[in-house]
Design a protein around this motif. Structure first.
Motif, PDB file in Angstrom:
ATOM      1  N   ASP A  58      -0.991   2.270  -3.365  1.00  0.00           N
ATOM      2  CA  ASP A  58      -2.577   2.998  -2.708  1.00  0.00           C
ATOM      3  C   ASP A  58      -2.563   4.656  -3.457  1.00  0.00           C
ATOM      4  OD1 ASP A  58      -3.156   0.758  -3.033  1.00  0.00           O
ATOM      5  OD2 ASP A  58      -3.691   0.675  -0.137  1.00  0.00           O
ATOM      6  N   HIS A  59      -1.538   4.830  -2.627  1.00  0.00           N
ATOM      7  CA  HIS A  59      -1.412   6.376  -3.034  1.00  0.00           C
ATOM      8  C   HIS A  59       0.454   6.714  -3.897  1.00  0.00           C
ATOM      9  CE1 HIS A  59      -4.819   7.304  -0.831  1.00  0.00           C
ATOM     10  NE2 HIS A  59      -4.318   6.383   0.401  1.00  0.00           N
TER      11      HIS A  59
ATOM     12  N   SER B 184       0.556  -1.401  -0.101  1.00  0.00           N
ATOM     13  CA  SER B 184      -0.377  -0.256  -0.405  1.00  0.00           C
ATOM     14  C   SER B 184       1.153   0.866   0.231  1.00  0.00           C
ATOM     15  CB  SER B 184      -0.675  -0.280   1.172  1.00  0.00           C
ATOM     16  OG  SER B 184      -1.792   1.384   1.249  1.00  0.00           O
TER      17      SER B 184
ATOM     18  N   GLN C 141       3.230   8.321  -4.745  1.00  0.00           N
ATOM     19  CA  GLN C 141       3.696   9.304  -4.286  1.00  0.00           C
ATOM     20  C   GLN C 141       5.275   9.947  -5.240  1.00  0.00           C
ATOM     21  OE1 GLN C 141       4.133  10.643  -0.893  1.00  0.00           O
ATOM     22  NE2 GLN C 141       2.174   8.945  -1.021  1.00  0.00           N
TER      23      GLN C 141
END
Lengths: 414, 414
Positions: B406-407, B210, B409
């Motif tokens: 998931d996010h 994640s 960067q």
């Protein structure tokens, strides 16, 4: 060393020219004493600027262009030898996720302070015990202690106080503007929630004592201060506060409480945060204009330099339209002199809240602090007293806290 | 740039003269390719030296005087552009107190890596995503990724993986020599405890995926590797391992498992840790002498420089008395070439375990690594393949892991 002729007019020569309408005069003698004594400010919020794009602690900035009040060149100009650089965390939701986020943000703020110190190792040094201050300043460098404002980041797991101790933090304040899981704030509109410290807050006291971390009652409610004094085995600090004896405000502390703090060996460090120093004439229009401005620009630390300059220009225009809003140097000095009258020179010091809202007309950034030494001289304090007020007292408290820790540490700083 | 004439004999000119009995020859062409490609080592235990008094990553050291194998000058000599600097934690008691201590030690190790990078910001830079490597090396600096060896420090609270992510860590290995609360080690004398990952270890996989942190199966049991491959959404790595196809040892990995790793886009980085490379003739006297020596001197990183030099002299005397103990460069190369034969050049790389036990006769510190490029050339690999092996493959894995987070960067490094 600056020459006497320059020192006479240093307000003009080195201060923030654009804003120093009536530059203070600091005598040669005052400046000589100011340079002679070890000067520490116990509440420098300057680390909030460290991650701003293009902002560099080693470069000279100005209030007018980026709202900052402290950097290494200006500390040299104002002869501030060092201080406690703050790991400030705004109070957020009291949920596990938000608390974990606060933990990480606070750890990274400590890392940013340490990276600054590593990058500028020829000019600054981390300090972790009382003896470090003299050693570092003798080496010609600036003294970087670290402190926590708002213990919210450790409220999910008090064991994290060990982590911050390992990172070099030596002072911890319980709360900020709002109540948290550790205790009550002096300014939470909801009022008292715990009537002082929570059970977890009481554990924090024991843990800080055990580690050798100074407990800071600033921002805490009166009951928090009372209970810190009840519970702490070691002297405590008010790292940036004022006197209710001068101005009745929840963030200020009344004389009996200050006297009790002093009786237990502690120290109150006087701040220069306008709202706490004196009342202003209420003015709905002014407050509306300032609020609209602040809302429109958002967080100062997130502004670009161009936005900041525009913000400062607009704010100055508002303050000119509504004169009398800014508190004065004299209003700050009233708190300092009151505390000295009540407590004597062994229990008062300086914590101006630079870069956290501090600053008054006549002392708008760190370059102007020699005025304080002038004020102390004018009030009849000698060099020995001035040395205590500017640094000796807080180092005495730190030393006492170290000595009462369960496992006194030897210096581990560079 | 070094000149060709010098390069021809760089083993002699730049290697560890005292120990380089038969200096390797690296051709001008091999050295030119070696300098041309981006070279990364995925397991550098060098941060263990960072806090040794008097040890400086920016200064040139030698194996003979302080047992270290990597520093900035020697990386430049060996043309190693960077790598993963390891936050290694020895497995300790699986108690809350010991786990909290491991958390703090690991955080401080990350801080020490970052402080080194801050101090040497003109020569090195922290890297946090795949794209950083090219950017940093183009700026003429050395690439500093961070990785965790043994996830024990986050086993008390997996949320601490966020903290390490914030600190810049981008790779996490589950275990070290012993089983822990996350999974089984390949070398725990007690054998399997979880038969692979524990329930907490399974959560670690999801959390690392994640966040966008590469999962490292080195030191894990075969079952851990199997389950990482079962569970991870993103490719995984063996950051410093070898081949059971060459030498049957629990730390090495069999061909079918390596093939499965490769099929899922992963990469095995070949190490140079002698014990895992090949058997030696059993010799009770030798083992006794080495054990007595190690016990008598204690931890290498805690020795003074004088103690270290004495230790090295005694150890060399023992190794001379019992020849054939040290594994050879050829024994290391056998693992590398076997992995390449089995997996092809897209799934093999280099993780030599410098400063963590790596090193073979003929390649005793980072200055000697151009030999590897020579070996690859001699085995018929071209510059494109060599570029993948030396860095392209691990960056491909890192990029895939980032993309599946998931996010995802954007770069937050300096």
């Amino acid at each position: 060393m600056l020459k006497a002729a320059v020192l006479m007019t240093m307000g003009l020569a080195y201060g923030d020219l654009a804003q120093a309408a009536t530059p203070p005069t600091v005598s040669t003698r005052a400046m000589a004493i100011h340079r002679q004594v070890l000067t520490l400010d116990t509440h420098l919020d300057t680390p909030a600027h460290f991650t701003r794009p293009g902002w560099d602690f080693a470069a000279r900035h100005s209030l007018a262009t980026d709202t900052s009040q402290v950097d290494l060149p200006r500390m040299r100009t104002g002869a501030l030898d060092g201080g406690f650089f703050v790991i400030y965390t705004p109070q957020g939701p009291r949920t596990p996720d938000a608390t974990a986020k606060a933990r990480d943000d606070a750890i990274m703020r400590a890392v940013e302070i340490r990276e600054m110190a590593a990058r500028l190792h020829d000019r600054v040094a981390l300090a972790t015990d009382a003896a470090d201050a003299e050693r570092i300043i003798t080496s010609g460098r600036t003294i970087i202690y670290q402190s926590i404002e708002n213990a919210y980041p450790v409220s999910g797991d008090l064991g994290l106080l060990d982590t911050f101790y390992a990172l070099g933090v030596r002072m911890v304040g319980v709360v900020h503007f709002s109540n948290n899981d550790l205790g009550d704030s002096s300014t939470d509109p909801k009022g008292a929630e715990w009537h002082g410290l929570s059970p977890l807050g009481r554990q924090l006291v024991a843990k800080a004592n055990s580690l050798g971390m100074v407990l800071d009652a600033s921002h805490g409610s009166d009951e928090v201060l009372d209970q810190l004094l009840d519970l702490s085995r070691a002297p405590i600090i008010l790292s940036h506060s004022g006197c209710k004896g001068v101005y009745e405000h929840p963030r200020n502390v009344d004389d009996p409480r200050l006297q009790r703090l002093a009786a237990q060996g502690g120290v109150v460090q006087i701040n220069s945060f306008g709202t706490y120093l004196a009342a202003t004439v209420p003015d709905v229009e002014r407050d509306k204009a300032l609020q609209e401005l602040n809302t429109r620009y958002g967080k100062r630390h997130e502004m670009t330099m161009a936005q900041t300059a525009a913000f400062v220009a607009e704010r100055d225009a508002i303050l000119q339209r509504y004169p009398g809003f800014e508190r004065s140097y004299e209003q700050f000095a009233a708190h300092l002199l009151h505390a000295l009258r009540v407590l004597g020179p062994d229990h008062v010091g300086i914590g101006l809240d630079w870069d956290g809202g501090g600053g008054v007309s006549g002392m708008k950034d760190v370059t102007s602090i020699p005025r304080i030494t002038q004020t102390l001289l004018d009030a009849g304090y000698g060099e020995g007293d001035i040395a205590k007020i500017w640094g000796g007292n807080v180092l005495r408290v730190l030393k006492a806290v170290e000595a009462m820790a369960d496992h006194p540490q030897s210096s581990s700083s560079q």
